[in-house]
Scaffold this motif. Structure first.
Motif, short mmCIF file in Angstrom:
data_model
loop_
_atom_site.label_atom_id
_atom_site.label_comp_id
_atom_site.label_asym_id
_atom_site.label_seq_id
_atom_site.Cartn_x
_atom_site.Cartn_y
_atom_site.Cartn_z
N ARG A 168 0.83 -1.20 0.00
CA ARG A 168 0.00 0.00 0.00
C ARG A 168 0.87 1.26 0.00
N ALA A 169 1.95 1.24 0.76
CA ALA A 169 2.85 2.39 0.79
C ALA A 169 3.43 2.66 -0.59
N ARG A 170 3.84 1.60 -1.27
CA ARG A 170 4.40 1.77 -2.63
C ARG A 170 3.33 2.33 -3.57
N TRP A 171 2.11 1.84 -3.45
CA TRP A 171 1.04 2.32 -4.33
C TRP A 171 0.77 3.81 -4.08
N LEU A 172 0.70 4.19 -2.81
CA LEU A 172 0.43 5.59 -2.48
C LEU A 172 1.55 6.49 -2.97
N GLY A 190 -5.77 9.12 -7.90
CA GLY A 190 -5.94 7.74 -7.45
C GLY A 190 -6.67 7.64 -6.13
N ILE A 191 -6.43 8.59 -5.24
CA ILE A 191 -7.11 8.58 -3.94
C ILE A 191 -8.58 8.94 -4.11
N GLU A 416 -7.34 7.63 2.12
CA GLU A 416 -7.37 6.47 1.22
C GLU A 416 -7.42 5.17 2.00
N MET A 417 -6.63 5.10 3.08
CA MET A 417 -6.63 3.88 3.89
C MET A 417 -7.94 3.71 4.65
#
Length: 550
Positions: A168-172, A190-191, A416-417
């Motif tokens: 998730r961190a990489r995606w964000l 994206g968010i 987002e999370m």
């Protein structure tokens, strides 16, 4: 000579705010070093001769010392009131600072009759020891410091990070590049797509990311929308009473009109459509151009959760009168009784049932990461979704948010999370579910415990908790207490709240700060503080207060 010397000192002492080279010690020492006699014929250093006569702050003067004074600043700012962080909150922070310095107190301070301050005046979960969700903070640590991602093995094996946290961190980071950089003014695309998917899943109807604006909490969204709606001093907005004072304060600053409509306390603070219509018609007759209606669901300060029927009734009224609906839904996951129904979902259902009738109704729905089980107030994240707005109006809303550049990007990531948390089968899901459920159960248990204590207190009436983070009990105070409040130039409920704070360290907000029917008294308290000991302190204080003023 001595007389002249003394005169010099008096003259110079009056200019002690001058630059060092013009101050007395410097000038006198310069004369002494030059071995020049100080006499009536002596010439002082040239710079002093050119200093115009000025007055210190301790001397009278007709000329203002500063450009701004309380008399020439924006009068609408002075008019605005925000009781949640008003005088009571200021005094509670003074007490907190005093306790932090330790005991015994430093004179002239006196010892306090409590050992902690409980800020039950504001919905600030993590200040009151609600723990952050582990998944959220682990991901946030990686987006804040991406070099940690260079060694995934250490993250997994030594620090306990699950693979979905890393992913998730990489995606964000791929979406925002860096949390230290501005995003698009409307929010990272994206968010916004994640928010749209959340709304679709919640309501069962499509959501377009183009209609979603990420904001610095819901308050920022309210400010944006009201600035766009309030076109002139005659503009009015229907606001529920009691209400969260953000709305009346913002209207005051904008020099627009609050059109109050009263909620029904006897019906668990539900909306009374006849009261709304009466307020609307009265305002119109007085020349107010009523443009919108605010609904807070679940309620703040009341904790009420509106039924689906109430929601539909408001939408039907708004469609008839061409009013924008501002749906404050930040407590949508804090529901203990019944089920949350969004205004967006109800609108889509009405449009499906009655084609054409509701096609032009405008609804702005607001949500935030500050409340619910997330409780990340300090990271300032939220969104609002526009439904049914004219595209040209939406363009102006975009322009307005662009002036403020963008919402905090860490807040966007947390949002987002929050709308896209770990799902069943994900490595982080078991712990996420455990933490989420524990927070939800704790809130409901504390709400019920506080409610049960209020039921036992003399002269206190309280509706059963349904949602949100607050209870808003009615208090009936003795006449002597009302007279004592008047002697202190305070409202009776404010007087009561100050006495509670001074005796127990518990800070609540008087009902007068939210609005209430004339002749009634209330206070708002959160039920966020851990444990039940503080609830017992309220009960004990109340008994002593009632005995004192019988």
């Amino acid at each position: 000579m001595a007389s002249t010397h003394a005169s010099c000192i008096i003259l110079l002492a009056r200019n002690d705010f001058l630059p060092r080279k013009l101050q007395p010690n410097y000038l006198l020492s310069a004369l002494i070093r030059s071995n020049r006699p100080i006499s009536s014929k002596s010439t002082l250093p040239r710079p002093l001769q050119r200093v115009p006569r000025v007055y210190s702050r301790n001397m009278s003067s007709t000329a203002p010392l500063k450009s701004l004074s309380i008399d020439n600043i924006n009068p609408h700012v002075k008019e605005a009131k925000y009781a949640v962080r008003g005088e009571l909150a200021v005094r509670s922070e003074k007490y907190r600072a005093q306790l932090k310095k330790g005991h015994p107190p430093t004179p002239p301070e006196e010892s306090l009759p409590f050992d902690q301050v409980i800020s039950a005046n504001i919905g600030n979960p993590q200040q009151l020891d609600q723990k952050p969700i582990t998944f959220f903070r682990q991901v946030l640590s990686l987006v804040e410091y991406p070099p940690l991602l260079e060694n995934e093995e250490v993250l997994r094996n030594s620090l306990g990070y699950k693979q979905d946290v890393i992913d998730r961190a990489r995606w964000l980071l791929n979406e925002v590049k860096s949390v230290g950089a501005y995003s698009a003014s409307q929010g990272a695309p994206g968010i916004r797509e994640s928010v749209a998917r959340y709304i679709e899943k919640r309501d069962g109807y499509p959501s377009d990311p183009a209609n979603i604006f990420l904001s610095a909490g819901a308050s920022s969204g309210v400010n944006t929308l009201m600035n766009v709606i309030c076109a002139k001093p005659e503009t009015g907005i229907l606001v529920p009473i009691p209400q969260y004072p953000l709305y009346t304060a913002t209207l005051a600053v904008l020099n627009a009109r609050c059109v109050p409509y009263y909620l029904e306390e006897s019906k668990t603070w539900g909306t009374d459509l006849s009261a709304i219509k009466e307020s609307y018609q009265k305002a119109k007759a007085e020349g107010t151009d009523v443009r919108a209606i605010v609904i807070i669901n679940p309620g703040n300060p009341t904790g009420a959760s509106l039924s689906a029927t109430d929601v539909r009734n408001v939408l039907e009224f708004a469609a008839e009168e061409k009013l924008v609906v501002l749906a404050d839904e930040v407590y949508q996951t804090n529901v203990f009784v019944g089920q949350f129904t969004s205004f967006k979902k109800s609108l889509r259902e009405l449009q499906k049932e009655q084609p054409g009738k509701f096609d032009n109704l405008e609804v702005a729905s607001l949500n935030s990461i500050s409340k619910g089980m997330v409780g990340e107030c300090g990271h300032r994240g939220g969104y609002f979704e526009l439904t049914g707005f004219d595209p040209k109006v939406a363009e102006q809303i975009y322009k307005f948010v662009s002036i403020m550049l963008c919402a905090p990007v860490t807040g966007q990531c947390l949002l987002e999370m929050a709308v896209n948390p770990p799902k069943e089968g994900d490595p982080s899901y078991p712990l996420y579910k455990e933490e989420y459920d524990a927070i939800a159960k704790g809130l409901e248990d504390r709400a019920n415990a506080l409610y049960e204590q209020f039921k036992k207190m003399e002269g206190v009436e309280c509706q059963s908790p349904q949602g949100s983070m607050y209870l808003f009990p009615t208090i009936h105070l003795p006449q002597k207490a009302i007279e004592a409040a008047k002697a202190e130039n305070r409202s009776p409920d404010e007087f009561y709240c100050f006495r509670l704070l001074d005796a127990t360290g518990i800070c609540v907000v008087p009902g007068s700060g939210f609005g209430q029917i004339e002749g009634t008294l209330h206070f708002r308290t959160t039920f966020l503080a851990p444990g039940t000991e503080w609830v017992g302190k309220i009960t004990e204080f109340h008994k002593g207060f009632m005995d004192e003023f019988r």
